[in-house]
Motif scaffolding. Structure first.
Motif, mmCIF file in Angstrom:
data_model
loop_
_atom_site.group_PDB
_atom_site.id
_atom_site.type_symbol
_atom_site.label_atom_id
_atom_site.label_comp_id
_atom_site.label_asym_id
_atom_site.label_seq_id
_atom_site.Cartn_x
_atom_site.Cartn_y
_atom_site.Cartn_z
ATOM 1 N N ALA A 124 0.833 -1.205 0.000
ATOM 2 C CA ALA A 124 0.000 0.000 0.000
ATOM 3 C C ALA A 124 0.869 1.256 0.000
ATOM 4 N N ALA A 125 1.931 1.261 0.816
ATOM 5 C CA ALA A 125 2.821 2.426 0.875
ATOM 6 C C ALA A 125 3.525 2.629 -0.460
ATOM 7 N N LEU A 126 3.926 1.550 -1.072
ATOM 8 C CA LEU A 126 4.617 1.608 -2.362
ATOM 9 C C LEU A 126 3.737 2.282 -3.405
ATOM 10 N N ARG A 127 2.473 1.912 -3.435
ATOM 11 C CA ARG A 127 1.566 2.486 -4.433
ATOM 12 C C ARG A 127 1.254 3.947 -4.134
ATOM 13 N N GLN A 128 1.287 4.316 -2.853
ATOM 14 C CA GLN A 128 1.122 5.729 -2.524
ATOM 15 C C GLN A 128 2.279 6.561 -3.051
ATOM 16 N N VAL A 129 3.480 6.013 -2.935
ATOM 17 C CA VAL A 129 4.689 6.762 -3.315
ATOM 18 C C VAL A 129 4.930 6.712 -4.816
ATOM 19 N N ALA A 157 -0.804 3.432 13.692
ATOM 20 C CA ALA A 157 -2.233 3.778 13.702
ATOM 21 C C ALA A 157 -3.096 2.653 14.249
ATOM 22 N N ASN A 158 -2.513 1.456 14.375
ATOM 23 C CA ASN A 158 -3.246 0.304 14.922
ATOM 24 C C ASN A 158 -4.550 0.061 14.172
ATOM 25 N N PHE A 159 -4.448 0.028 12.834
ATOM 26 C CA PHE A 159 -5.626 -0.252 12.018
ATOM 27 C C PHE A 159 -6.167 -1.644 12.339
ATOM 28 N N ALA A 160 -7.480 -1.759 12.343
ATOM 29 C CA ALA A 160 -8.101 -3.082 12.472
ATOM 30 C C ALA A 160 -7.866 -3.863 11.179
ATOM 31 N N VAL A 161 -7.644 -5.170 11.321
ATOM 32 C CA VAL A 161 -7.482 -6.041 10.158
ATOM 33 C C VAL A 161 -8.735 -6.891 10.044
ATOM 34 N N ASN A 162 -9.504 -6.669 8.989
ATOM 35 C CA ASN A 162 -10.777 -7.370 8.792
ATOM 36 C C ASN A 162 -10.675 -8.315 7.607
ATOM 37 N N THR A 163 -11.323 -9.448 7.702
ATOM 38 C CA THR A 163 -11.399 -10.387 6.579
ATOM 39 C C THR A 163 -12.855 -10.571 6.188
ATOM 40 N N ASP A 194 -16.605 -10.925 -7.974
ATOM 41 C CA ASP A 194 -17.106 -9.674 -8.563
ATOM 42 C C ASP A 194 -17.297 -8.610 -7.483
ATOM 43 N N GLU A 195 -17.834 -9.009 -6.333
ATOM 44 C CA GLU A 195 -18.051 -8.050 -5.249
ATOM 45 C C GLU A 195 -16.709 -7.554 -4.707
ATOM 46 N N ALA A 196 -15.740 -8.460 -4.606
ATOM 47 C CA ALA A 196 -14.413 -8.061 -4.116
ATOM 48 C C ALA A 196 -13.794 -7.021 -5.037
ATOM 49 N N LYS A 197 -13.910 -7.241 -6.353
ATOM 50 C CA LYS A 197 -13.370 -6.266 -7.297
ATOM 51 C C LYS A 197 -14.102 -4.939 -7.186
ATOM 52 N N ALA A 198 -15.424 -5.003 -6.961
ATOM 53 C CA ALA A 198 -16.197 -3.775 -6.791
ATOM 54 C C ALA A 198 -15.759 -3.008 -5.555
ATOM 55 N N MET A 199 -15.289 -3.716 -4.535
ATOM 56 C CA MET A 199 -14.780 -3.085 -3.328
ATOM 57 C C MET A 199 -13.406 -2.453 -3.539
ATOM 58 N N GLY A 200 -12.772 -2.766 -4.661
ATOM 59 C CA GLY A 200 -11.447 -2.228 -4.933
ATOM 60 C C GLY A 200 -10.320 -3.142 -4.507
ATOM 61 N N VAL A 229 -8.786 -9.207 2.532
ATOM 62 C CA VAL A 229 -8.144 -8.742 3.761
ATOM 63 C C VAL A 229 -8.043 -7.222 3.679
ATOM 64 N N GLU A 230 -8.659 -6.573 4.664
ATOM 65 C CA GLU A 230 -8.738 -5.113 4.686
ATOM 66 C C GLU A 230 -7.997 -4.584 5.907
ATOM 67 N N MET A 231 -7.112 -3.620 5.694
ATOM 68 C CA MET A 231 -6.372 -2.992 6.788
ATOM 69 C C MET A 231 -6.577 -1.483 6.717
ATOM 70 N N GLY A 232 -7.245 -0.959 7.712
ATOM 71 C CA GLY A 232 -7.449 0.484 7.744
ATOM 72 C C GLY A 232 -8.359 0.991 6.654
ATOM 73 N N GLY A 233 -9.450 0.254 6.396
ATOM 74 C CA GLY A 233 -10.394 0.694 5.365
ATOM 75 C C GLY A 233 -9.720 0.723 4.010
ATOM 76 N N PRO A 234 -9.708 1.877 3.345
ATOM 77 C CA PRO A 234 -9.146 1.934 1.990
ATOM 78 C C PRO A 234 -7.620 1.898 1.951
ATOM 79 N N PHE A 235 -6.938 1.972 3.135
ATOM 80 C CA PHE A 235 -5.473 2.005 3.113
ATOM 81 C C PHE A 235 -4.919 0.782 2.396
ATOM 82 N N SER A 236 -5.432 -0.406 2.728
ATOM 83 C CA SER A 236 -4.983 -1.630 2.071
ATOM 84 C C SER A 236 -6.141 -2.597 1.983
#
Length: 894
Positions: A587-592, A637-643, A649-655, A671-678
């Protein structure tokens, strides 16, 4: 009819007949026998080989599979129907319908009217072939479909019998041909002329099992299969060629725009009246632009081996062909943009990857244009040498060996060599070139055969894959009670194992993670009373079965026993830290760097990770620091990690990001970390929140091939240890230099500058001392056959640059005589040497390049250069004096 519509009609035809539509797999699959997917049935091989049961409710499927075949790259553009990339539309039946069903489905699609959803081909122009003794298929074609007997032809094993090339299913096939008319060739059906009669569909009837053997027909047929299967393939490009009324597959709506772009960029013309070689080059550009673009889309980057080498070769053939057509500058950007425009309607993912595709292709073009530059210089030197040594009336020939060296070592294309040789008044020894190329191919083929191995015998595990797939409990717990449902020792099923034995254990459920997605397998143990098995690896078979590779360290275990399967908690903790840190770094790599930096592979083991990504430029220290900072900010930031379990198709729609080369099922894990962060598709194990990762220490980045970079990092306790070691090192240097740590960079820079100045001064003095001896060296020259010959062995450590400087000075001092200067100096275990000759010596027949080669023969080295100066290096310093004497003997002959 546009190609995109042909694809849609094919899919709809079979879906309406109960087939499940299966998306195209990536061109890159985990198959030891294939660089790329080369046939529509490849993704279905586990079902045809009996390794897994097909997951399709009706036992039938249809797909339009991306394929690449590169065995005959040189044939592209010469034939009217050969593409390196093509789309294979297929329908598949696993024990359902057989010959009559396959034949009927194909005939209806081809001949039904456009209004009724068909392709509207004239049935009177369709011919079919069947295998020699396949009366059943011949009768269906004649009696059920109505094809006249005279339009049904029989062919042998080479043409109409199919197998995978390894033991497994096989069977006769039937091919459908379209008669393009007398203007395209001789009458008489496919047997008479396969240019006029174009093959458009192949129906494979898998009904037998083949044994060992080689080639298309040199194998034994062992008997019938338990279930008869159907595998068919319709060539989308060939059907488009017919429906669009064009002469060949390069002029359809997908590729013709690239040819038009090439005409605009080169000034050359394509089509009737143009030279054949130019038409071929236009087709090469069109074909290879599409194949190269699709390979880059699926994650391939140019390199010197494997898939990357194929891509590099294709891209360089585009550049070469454009140059030979008259292009004077860069062309790749226009070609890539054009082909992406034509292909995006069928492959929408191109739009999201457009910038990355361009970056990879343009960087390869830039690198190859430099290669052409260096190759041209080498070519010019070879021409100069040939002309200097050839008599006026003798044909001037560039050796096949030199042409092959230009091709193989410098990437210089042979047809460009031929053109430039012609301009220089030379011929090329093509017989010698072909011999060298043939030898290379034989070596490559032998090497490939040595590496190639047949499909592992996974049928041993099929019972468990189909009937008892492993339930993975490791997302929720680290210990599970499990039943032993399988034991395999030395490739054989057994009912019990004893202490000291190595065994593969199959459990009905397991908390141990099987190696996948870059994450290494869990370590752990299986315990039952006094019995203990140490698990050192866990692998998946068929994506369903966990195979625990273990050593029985105490007791024994039998089939049916219940054991406690336990994960090594420390191992898992370190592994999930590293795996979760990989997501943050991505995620950091794509930000930079932006969205063109795409993951190309990873490895996560406890405390350590490496992350490969497609990017064409070296990262700056500032970019690397920013990536590390963003990663650790996400940890802090101690982001929550959600699965989330959801549809693809729904996963792709989520980004959610998907990885190249991966084939995902209809249900996926996000696997979601910090909402849209990753947010990524991932089946691995992870921390509960990002703070549990601990510190992340980015160690650096490096190149792992053209267009591919790698970041390495420590996580958790390993990162802490690394930081501690680095801190101790810095503090030690600070004490030694007696400065504060913040002042270290300045102090070290000042010391380094002083050291460089001192080294420069020493180098200047050393060179001055060396040059001061020029007169002394000249005084030691001897006379050989009227030549003044100076041979000097200089002190150890004298560099190649020093040799050139001294040789130039000595030649200038001795220019009034026919002088030959030979200098050598040991550098480590090497012997750099140089030869210089004055103009008067050259006039008497001396060529420094010839003398260097002769000296190299004595000292086990090689080199080259111009008549006035040439240099090289040898690996036998002890033979330096012997070489001097050999050259004096040679000069006696001039």
């Amino acid at each position: 009819m546009k190609t995109h519509e042909i694809r849609e009609r094919f899919t709809q035809h079979f879906v309406s007949r109960g087939h499940e539509a299966v998306p195209s797999a990536s061109l890159i699959l985990d198959d030891p026998n294939l660089l790329f997917v080369n046939a529509g049935m490849v993704p279905f091989k586990p079902y045809f080989l009996g390794q897994q049961n097909p997951p399709f409710p009706n036992g039938t499927a249809t797909s339009i599979q991306k394929c690449v075949r590169t065995l005959d790259i040189e044939e592209v553009g010469i034939t009217t129907r050969h593409n390196t990339f093509f789309q294979m539309a297929g329908n598949f039946s696993f024990g359902q319908y057989f010959k009559e069903g396959a034949i009927t489905h194909a005939w209806e699609l081809l001949t039904n009217s456009v209004a009724d959803g068909g392709l509207g081909l004239d049935p009177q122009r369709l011919w079919v072939t069947v295998y020699l003794d396949d009366d059943e298929a011949a009768d269906i074609w004649h009696e059920k479909i109505g094809v006249p007997r005279e339009r049904i032809q029989r062919l042998g094993m080479e043409d109409n019998y199919w197998s995978m090339g390894v033991p497994g299913p096989c069977g006769p096939c039937s091919e459908i041909y379209y008669d393009r008319g007398p203007e395209y060739g001789a009458d008489g059906g496919p047997i008479a002329d396969d240019n006029r009669y174009m093959e458009i569909w192949n129906l494979v009837f898998m009904q037998n099992e083949r044994g060992e053997g080689t080639g298309k027909g040199n194998f034994e047929i062992l008997g019938p299969l338990p279930k008869k299967n159907i595998d068919t393939g319709m060539g989308v490009e060939r059907v488009a060629c017919l429906l669009q009324g064009v002469d060949n597959v390069y002029e359809t709506d997908l590729l013709r725009p690239v040819i038009d772009t090439a005409q605009e960029l080169t000034g050359a013309r394509y089509g009737e009246g143009a030279p054949d070689e130019d038409n071929i080059r236009f087709r090469v550009i069109a074909d290879h632009s599409r194949t190269g673009m699709m390979l880059i889309l699926d994650g391939v980057t140019p390199s010197n081996e494997g898939r990357g080498y194929i891509l590099r070769r294709l891209l360089r053939r585009i550049i070469r062909s454009a140059k030979l057509l008259g292009a004077t500058g860069a062309t790749m950007e226009r070609f890539m943009n054009t082909i992406m425009d034509t292909m995006t309607p069928s492959y929408p993912e191109i739009a999201q990857n457009r910038e990355r595709i361009l970056r990879v292709a343009l960087n390869e073009e830039k690198a190859f244009l430099k290669t052409l530059e260096s190759g041209t210089r080498l070519f010019d030197e070879a021409v100069e040498e040939i002309k200097a040594h050839s008599r006026a009336k003798t044909a001037k020939v560039l050796s096949g060996e030199k042409a092959f060296e230009l091709h193989d070592t410098y990437g210089f294309p042979i047809d460009l060599t031929l053109e430039m040789a012609s301009e220089a008044g030379l011929e090329v020894d093509m017989e010698g070139f072909d011999a060298a190329m043939g030898e290379q191919r034989r070596r490559a083929k032998a090497d490939n055969q040595a590496k190639k191995h047949g499909h592992a015998d996974l049928s041993l595990y099929r019972e468990w894959v189909d009937e008892h797939p492993t339930v993975f409990t490791g997302y929720e717990e680290l210990r599970s009670d499990a039943r032993v449902i399988g034991l395999v020792r030395d490739g054989q099923k057994v009912s019990e194992v004893a202490e000291g034995e190595e065994v593969e254990v199959i459990l009905d459920q397991s908390p141990l993670y099987a190696e996948s997605g870059g994450q290494v397998a869990d370590r752990g143990r299986l315990v039952a009373g006094e019995t203990l098995l140490e698990v050192n690896d866990v692998q998946k078979i068929g994506k369903k079965l966990w195979v625990h590779k273990a050593t029985v360290t105490a007791g024994g275990v039998d089939l049916g026993h219940t054991v406690s399967a336990e994960v090594d908690q420390q191992w898992r903790h370190g592994a999930v830290q590293a795996h979760s840190a990989t997501h943050l770094i991505h995620a950091a790599l794509r930000q930079v760097l932006g969205p063109t930096a795409v993951q190309a592979g990873s490895l996560n083991r406890p405390g350590y990770l490496r992350f490969d990504f497609n990017y064409t430029e070296q990262l700056t220290p500032q970019q690397l620091q920013e990536i590390a900072a963003i990663t650790n900010q996400a940890v802090d930031a101690n982001f929550a990690v959600n699965t989330i379990e959801t549809s693809l198709d729904e996963a792709k729609a989520m980004g959610a990001m998907a990885l190249f080369g991966e084939n995902y099922g209809s249900q996926v894990r996000v696997v979601e970390m910090g909402g849209p962060f990753s947010i990524e598709l991932c089946g691995g194990t992870h921390v509960g929140s990002t703070a549990q990762i601990g510190p992340v220490s980015v160690l650096g980045e490096s190149s792992v091939g053209s267009g591919a970079r790698r970041i390495e990092a420590y996580s958790g306790l390993e990162a802490f240890r690394y930081f501690s070691k680095e801190t101790a090192l810095i503090e030690g240097v600070s004490r030694e230099l007696k400065v504060q740590t913040e002042d270290l960079p300045g102090r070290i820079a000042a010391m380094a500058e002083k050291l460089r100045a001192a080294e420069k001064e020493i180098e200047t003095l050393r060179k001055a001392q060396l040059m001061a001896k020029s007169a002394e060296f000249l005084g030691g020259a001897t006379q050989v056959n009227g030549f003044r010959v100076l041979t000097v062995r200089l002190p150890k450590g004298t560099s190649g640059g020093d040799l050139r400087t001294l040789a130039t000075d000595l030649r200038n001092r001795a220019k009034d005589e026919a002088t030959v200067i030979i200098l050598a100096a040991q550098a480590g275990d090497k012997l750099p040497f140089i030869v210089a000759a004055t103009d008067l010596a050259i006039a008497r027949g001396v060529k420094s390049g010839d003398i260097v080669k002769r000296y190299g023969e004595v000292v086990d080295g090689k080199g080259g250069g111009k008549p006035d100066m040439a240099q090289g290096s040898g690996s036998r310093p002890e033979a330096a004096e012997q070489g001097f004497e050999a050259l004096k003997t040679y000069l006696e002959t001039l």
